[in-house]
Motif scaffolding. Structure first.
Motif, PDB file in Angstrom:
ATOM      1  N   LEU A   1      -3.855  -8.350   6.792  1.00 18.09           N
ATOM      2  CA  LEU A   1      -3.435  -7.256   5.925  1.00 18.09           C
ATOM      3  C   LEU A   1      -2.167  -7.630   5.159  1.00 18.09           C
ATOM      4  CD1 LEU A   1      -3.962  -4.102   8.176  1.00 18.09           C
ATOM      5  CD2 LEU A   1      -5.212  -4.665   6.083  1.00 18.09           C
ATOM      6  N   LEU A   2      -2.178  -7.386   3.857  1.00 16.56           N
ATOM      7  CA  LEU A   2      -1.024  -7.573   2.974  1.00 16.56           C
ATOM      8  C   LEU A   2      -0.448  -8.984   3.053  1.00 16.56           C
ATOM      9  CD1 LEU A   2       0.802  -4.160   3.535  1.00 16.56           C
ATOM     10  CD2 LEU A   2      -0.837  -4.775   1.758  1.00 16.56           C
ATOM     11  N   ALA A   3      -1.338  -9.963   3.299  1.00 21.64           N
ATOM     12  CA  ALA A   3      -0.863 -11.339   3.428  1.00 21.64           C
ATOM     13  C   ALA A   3      -0.237 -11.845   2.131  1.00 21.64           C
ATOM     14  CB  ALA A   3      -2.015 -12.252   3.837  1.00 21.64           C
ATOM     15  N   GLY A   4      -0.669 -11.309   0.985  1.00 21.83           N
ATOM     16  CA  GLY A   4      -0.180 -11.820  -0.286  1.00 21.83           C
ATOM     17  C   GLY A   4       0.962 -11.040  -0.891  1.00 21.83           C
TER      18      GLY A   4
ATOM     19  N   ARG B   1      11.039  -2.528   2.839  1.00 24.42           N
ATOM     20  CA  ARG B   1      10.710  -3.951   2.891  1.00 24.42           C
ATOM     21  C   ARG B   1      10.372  -4.371   4.323  1.00 24.42           C
ATOM     22  NH1 ARG B   1      15.335  -4.728  -0.449  1.00 24.42           N
ATOM     23  NH2 ARG B   1      16.426  -5.791   1.261  1.00 24.42           N
ATOM     24  N   ARG B   2      11.158  -3.860   5.272  1.00 24.35           N
ATOM     25  CA  ARG B   2      10.930  -4.215   6.672  1.00 24.35           C
ATOM     26  C   ARG B   2       9.563  -3.715   7.149  1.00 24.35           C
ATOM     27  NH1 ARG B   2      14.949  -1.623   8.811  1.00 24.35           N
ATOM     28  NH2 ARG B   2      16.461  -3.301   8.479  1.00 24.35           N
ATOM     29  N   ALA B   3       9.198  -2.486   6.768  1.00 27.86           N
ATOM     30  CA  ALA B   3       7.912  -1.918   7.192  1.00 27.86           C
ATOM     31  C   ALA B   3       6.745  -2.727   6.637  1.00 27.86           C
ATOM     32  CB  ALA B   3       7.811  -0.464   6.738  1.00 27.86           C
ATOM     33  N   LEU B   4       6.836  -3.136   5.375  1.00 26.93           N
ATOM     34  CA  LEU B   4       5.760  -3.922   4.770  1.00 26.93           C
ATOM     35  C   LEU B   4       5.664  -5.299   5.407  1.00 26.93           C
ATOM     36  CD1 LEU B   4       6.258  -2.860   1.054  1.00 26.93           C
ATOM     37  CD2 LEU B   4       4.282  -2.347   2.488  1.00 26.93           C
ATOM     38  N   LYS B   5       6.797  -5.909   5.738  1.00 23.77           N
ATOM     39  CA  LYS B   5       6.773  -7.219   6.394  1.00 23.77           C
ATOM     40  C   LYS B   5       6.122  -7.115   7.772  1.00 23.77           C
ATOM     41  CE  LYS B   5      10.806  -9.377   4.175  1.00 23.77           C
ATOM     42  NZ  LYS B   5      12.199  -9.864   4.386  1.00 23.77           N
ATOM     43  N   THR B   6       6.430  -6.053   8.501  1.00 26.81           N
ATOM     44  CA  THR B   6       5.840  -5.852   9.822  1.00 26.81           C
ATOM     45  C   THR B   6       4.330  -5.707   9.722  1.00 26.81           C
ATOM     46  OG1 THR B   6       7.854  -4.779  10.625  1.00 26.81           O
ATOM     47  CG2 THR B   6       5.824  -4.368  11.866  1.00 26.81           C
ATOM     48  N   LEU B   7       3.879  -4.929   8.748  1.00 28.03           N
ATOM     49  CA  LEU B   7       2.452  -4.717   8.560  1.00 28.03           C
ATOM     50  C   LEU B   7       1.760  -6.017   8.180  1.00 28.03           C
ATOM     51  CD1 LEU B   7       0.343  -2.490   8.637  1.00 28.03           C
ATOM     52  CD2 LEU B   7       0.812  -2.044   6.231  1.00 28.03           C
ATOM     53  N   ALA B   8       2.400  -6.812   7.322  1.00 26.37           N
ATOM     54  CA  ALA B   8       1.803  -8.071   6.881  1.00 26.37           C
ATOM     55  C   ALA B   8       1.669  -9.065   8.028  1.00 26.37           C
ATOM     56  CB  ALA B   8       2.640  -8.676   5.761  1.00 26.37           C
ATOM     57  N   ALA B   9       2.442  -8.884   9.078  1.00 19.73           N
ATOM     58  CA  ALA B   9       2.392  -9.795  10.218  1.00 19.73           C
ATOM     59  C   ALA B   9       1.547  -9.247  11.363  1.00 19.73           C
ATOM     60  CB  ALA B   9       3.815 -10.070  10.713  1.00 19.73           C
ATOM     61  N   SER B  10       0.720  -8.229  11.089  1.00 16.86           N
ATOM     62  CA  SER B  10      -0.004  -7.539  12.164  1.00 16.86           C
ATOM     63  C   SER B  10      -1.187  -8.320  12.708  1.00 16.86           C
ATOM     64  CB  SER B  10      -0.469  -6.162  11.680  1.00 16.86           C
ATOM     65  OG  SER B  10      -1.284  -6.276  10.534  1.00 16.86           O
ATOM     66  N   GLY B  11      -1.592  -9.418  12.020  1.00 17.62           N
ATOM     67  CA  GLY B  11      -2.582 -10.301  12.623  1.00 17.62           C
ATOM     68  C   GLY B  11      -3.973 -10.209  12.042  1.00 17.62           C
TER      69      GLY B  11
ATOM     70  N   ASP C   1      -6.249  -3.280   2.341  1.00 19.77           N
ATOM     71  CA  ASP C   1      -4.878  -3.653   1.996  1.00 19.77           C
ATOM     72  C   ASP C   1      -4.171  -2.505   1.291  1.00 19.77           C
ATOM     73  OD1 ASP C   1      -4.348  -6.236   2.941  1.00 19.77           O
ATOM     74  OD2 ASP C   1      -5.439  -7.161   1.308  1.00 19.77           O
ATOM     75  N   PHE C   2      -4.886  -1.882   0.351  1.00 18.41           N
ATOM     76  CA  PHE C   2      -4.317  -0.778  -0.416  1.00 18.41           C
ATOM     77  C   PHE C   2      -3.889   0.357   0.511  1.00 18.41           C
ATOM     78  CE2 PHE C   2      -4.993   3.316  -2.558  1.00 18.41           C
ATOM     79  CZ  PHE C   2      -4.184   3.180  -3.672  1.00 18.41           C
ATOM     80  N   VAL C   3      -4.748   0.714   1.459  1.00 16.72           N
ATOM     81  CA  VAL C   3      -4.456   1.825   2.367  1.00 16.72           C
ATOM     82  C   VAL C   3      -3.284   1.474   3.284  1.00 16.72           C
ATOM     83  CG1 VAL C   3      -5.379   3.170   4.300  1.00 16.72           C
ATOM     84  CG2 VAL C   3      -6.778   2.787   2.256  1.00 16.72           C
ATOM     85  N   ALA C   4      -3.272   0.250   3.815  1.00 15.31           N
ATOM     86  CA  ALA C   4      -2.169  -0.158   4.685  1.00 15.31           C
ATOM     87  C   ALA C   4      -0.841  -0.156   3.923  1.00 15.31           C
ATOM     88  CB  ALA C   4      -2.457  -1.544   5.254  1.00 15.31           C
TER      89      ALA C   4
END
Length: 757
Positions: free
Chosen positions: A203-206, A220-230, A380-383
């Motif tokens: 999710l949100l890898a890009g 920014r922190r919340a989006l980075k956390t989500l992008a690292a969710s696996g 990705d959009f929803v996340a």
């Protein structure tokens, strides 16, 4: 057109604080009268033969822990929830209903019990079994073609977007109820990733959250956390193990691989991933007045669109999220147009009757322009939107002038519509969503979001008032009894640059400021309350598939009472096991002639959570609301007071379930009734408001009885009056209610006009 003179301050909407009187009710059940005796003998023969045939074919079907999935279709006269065949198919017989499907139900059943079922339907003498047998039309296996719904697998393959790793699809995993069966499904689906399917990037890898100072650190922190969710497949497997339901995006490298995926039996529903694009216009002058100098006190609308590049509107920008779509690929022209209308649509269109409501905006750059190679997976959009909403809790209204370019399936709510509804309920926000533009047959996702106000377009007349339907805008209704669009607004407008544009995007942009100011003006505002007040204040009488419930009037704003009327609003927590009643004195002006004479409107919105799921097909809503304003006249056979509806639904008990769904939108969470009543005889000085919740498909949520369902919040808005401003209906009812009523708006008078700028 010159600015109209400022109207005198109207009376505020009142909040009704009286508690209801609940009365216990006994639900109906299956009995001998429910048996269709005329066709029972035939259905015994038909179903027993079908079960025996299925027993011989079971070895060729996908099995999980020895279980197969059947589709049991019901006769058209047997679609009511009271005829759900959960007595024939029960766990003690190694069978369980797992989901509503088309005109029946999916059944998880042990393959070695199919022959036994042939004997049960042939000879069972149990009344409830006979009811079910006489009302089931046929049974068969759930087949590969069923996963695609109305579309063939060839059509789905051709419609899917191409990525480097294959074509992109959304899949819903088969909702098996048995724990061992569910574990076997997880294992089988996991094996498919060895070449049959490919997981998409995390999710949100890009997304590049960067270090932009305009973006708060928390966002920014919340989006980075989500992008690292696996890994997304692992996320889906964890969800499925917990809930026995999950949806995920898969990439399929070939048409053969698609057949292998479907043949595995792991997929309940599959759709091609659909792009998200701005609701493009078909094909002025600059505003005469500048923006207010201090905009920081104005409500904020989150604008999810192509971004904002117009320097003239940066003054109106309260916050900006990290872009989901890069600058070069974003539809910035559309984003600028929409932003200009949200901020000062009344200035751009002073030839139209619009209230002077300025707003700030939060910029969410998430929509690519047409022709761009940018591809956004809706997951990705929803996340991304989830994280942005969480980071901006002060923004309660969100404008989404965007759609996916295909018509909604009337049998199933779209994935995007469902996901945005879940976000809206989670964050307590109100999405305002465009219905979509032609070409197309009917509304486009996410216009089928139950928690949103979906807006259609309409043209205006020479006086700047609402007129007929827009030739560009799509129409409703929505799936699963949804009355969409909810509202309509001017769709032929001027925006930034002075260009004349048309489309439902711009009708949506004119609705959002009104919703945001209503949210700001109300005490204890909630999204459903704002939605109810906007619908209640609209100019329609009944639902129209093109215009919805109409356009909000400018004679009064949603938090105000029209002259000659009084409006009450209240909320209540209701359970399905009771009927609820509120008593209300009749204002003197309505009974001056000795009979009831006047006009009334009753709007109610039920929050359907947790009784809603995208696995239920046409049964998306598992609860419904019945409500009415009633007066007393006459006696019942038991000599009790008899009540009649002054405002309310038709008697759905006298028509078939299918007719009630079609004509009365029986399972819609919105009830909206208007009526003029002239010369109605009555026998009591009190009216009463009636409300009751009904439930179905309890097995989807792990409930065995309606008593287990939690309280469900419902919003009510009621108006009564004569329309004659000389009749003081407002003060009459306020005095009669005394301590049970208070103003519903904040005490401070927020100036919504242009004075002082």
């Amino acid at each position: 057109m010159a600015d109209p003179p400022r109207q005198p301050l109207l009376n505020p909407v009142l909040r009704f604080t009286k508690d209801p009187k609940p009365e216990g009710v006994s639900g109906g059940g299956k009995n001998a009268a429910s048996i269709m005796t005329g066709r029972l003998p035939k259905q015994r023969r038909v179903l027993s033969r079908q079960f025996r045939d299925l027993g011989t074919q079971a070895t060729q079907q996908p099995r999980f822990d020895g279980r197969v999935v059947l589709y049991a279709s019901m006769f058209d006269d047997s679609l009511a929830p009271s005829y759900t065949p959960n007595d024939l198919f029960q766990a003690t017989r190694s069978a369980r209903l797992i989901a509503p499907y088309r005109s029946g139900y999916l059944v998880e059943i042990a393959a070695d019990q199919l022959d036994r079922y042939a004997g049960i339907v042939e000879s069972s003498g149990l009344t409830k079994d006979q009811v079910d047998i006489s009302r089931i039309e046929a049974v068969r296996f759930f087949e590969s073609a069923d996963a695609g719904g109305a579309a063939s697998l060839d059509e789905i393959w051709e419609s899917a977007p191409v990525t480097d790793a294959g074509k992109a699809f959304v899949v819903w995993l088969m909702p098996l109820r048995g724990r061992d069966a569910a574990e076997e499904l997880i294992q089988r689906f996991s094996v498919l990733r060895d070449g049959t399917i490919v997981p998409p990037p995390p999710l949100l890898a890009g997304i590049d959250v960067g270090t932009d100072t305009d973006v708060p650190v928390g966002m920014r922190r919340a989006l980075k956390t989500l992008a690292a969710s696996g890994d997304r497949f692992n996320l889906a497997m964890r969800t499925y193990r917990l809930h026995h339901r999950a949806r995920t995006t898969v990439l399929v490298p070939s048409r053969t691989a698609l057949d292998q995926l479907i043949a595995s039996g792991t997929v309940f529903r599959i759709e091609p991933v659909q792009s998200i694009s701005s609701t493009s216009p078909g094909e002025g002058r600059e505003p005469d007045r500048p923006l207010p100098r201090d905009m920081t006190t104005l409500p904020i609308v989150g604008v999810v669109d192509g971004g904002l590049t117009a320097a003239s509107y940066r003054h109106a920008e309260a916050w900006r999220a990290p872009p989901l779509i890069a600058d070069g690929a974003a539809d910035t022209q559309h984003g600028n147009w929409v932003t200009s209308l949200v901020v000062q649509g009344h200035d751009w269109n002073n030839n139209l009757n619009l209230p002077p409501l300025y707003c700030q905006v939060g910029t969410v750059q998430a929509v690519a322009k047409k022709g761009s190679r940018a591809f956004v997976d809706p997951q990705d959009f929803v996340a991304y939107l989830d994280s942005v909403m969480a980071s901006n809790p002060e923004t309660r209204v969100w404008n989404l002038s965007l759609n996916q370019p295909y018509s909604c399936d009337l049998e199933a709510v779209s994935a995007l519509g469902h996901d945005i509804a879940m976000l809206a309920r989670k964050h307590s926000v109100l999405p305002i969503i465009s219905i979509g533009n032609k070409p197309g047959m009917r509304l486009q996702p996410p216009g089928d979001c139950e928690a949103a106000i979906t807006v259609g377009g309409r043209v205006h007349d020479n006086n700047g008032d609402p007129a007929g339907k827009c030739p560009v805008s799509l129409c409703g209704p929505g799936p699963s009894s949804m009355q969409k669009p909810d509202l309509s607004h001017f769709s032929h407008v001027r925006a930034l640059g002075g260009v004349v544009i048309r489309g439902s995007s711009f009708a949506t942009s004119l609705t959002s400021p009104l919703a945001a100011h209503t949210m700001e003006r109300l005490r204890e505002a909630s999204p459903d309350l704002v939605k109810a007040l906007l619908l209640h204040n609209s100019d329609g009488v009944t639902f129209d598939p093109a215009l919805g419930f109409g356009t909000p009037t400018t004679a009064s704003l949603p938090w105000e009472c029209r002259p000659g009327f009084v409006t009450l609003q209240w909320r209540a927590s209701l359970r399905p096991s009771a009927a609820y009643y509120w008593e209300l004195p009749i204002p003197e002006s309505l009974k001056r002639t000795g009979k009831l004479k006047g006009t009334g409107a009753l709007t109610a919105i039920l929050n359907p959570l947790p009784m809603v799921t995208d696995y239920a097909g046409p049964n998306y809503f598992s609860v419904r609301l019945a409500t009415a304003l009633q007066y007393q006249r006459g006696k019942t056979p038991k000599n009790a007071a008899k009540f009649h509806n002054l405002l309310g639904s038709l008697d759905t008990g006298k028509i078939t379930e299918q007719e009630a769904r079609s004509f009365d939108h029986k399972w819609s969470p919105i009830r909206h009734h208007k009526n003029d009543f002239q010369g109605v005889s009555f026998e009591s000085d009190m009216l009463r408001i009636y409300a009751r919740i009904y439930a179905r498909d309890l097995y989807l949520y792990g409930y065995s009885s309606a008593d287990e369902i939690p309280e469900m919040e419902t919003i009510f808005v009621l108006s009564l009056g004569t329309g004659d401003e000389n009749d003081d209906v407002y003060n009459e009812l306020r005095d009669q209610l005394g301590a049970f009523v208070e103003t519903a708006v904040v005490e401070a008078d927020i100036d919504v006009d242009n004075e002082g700028f």
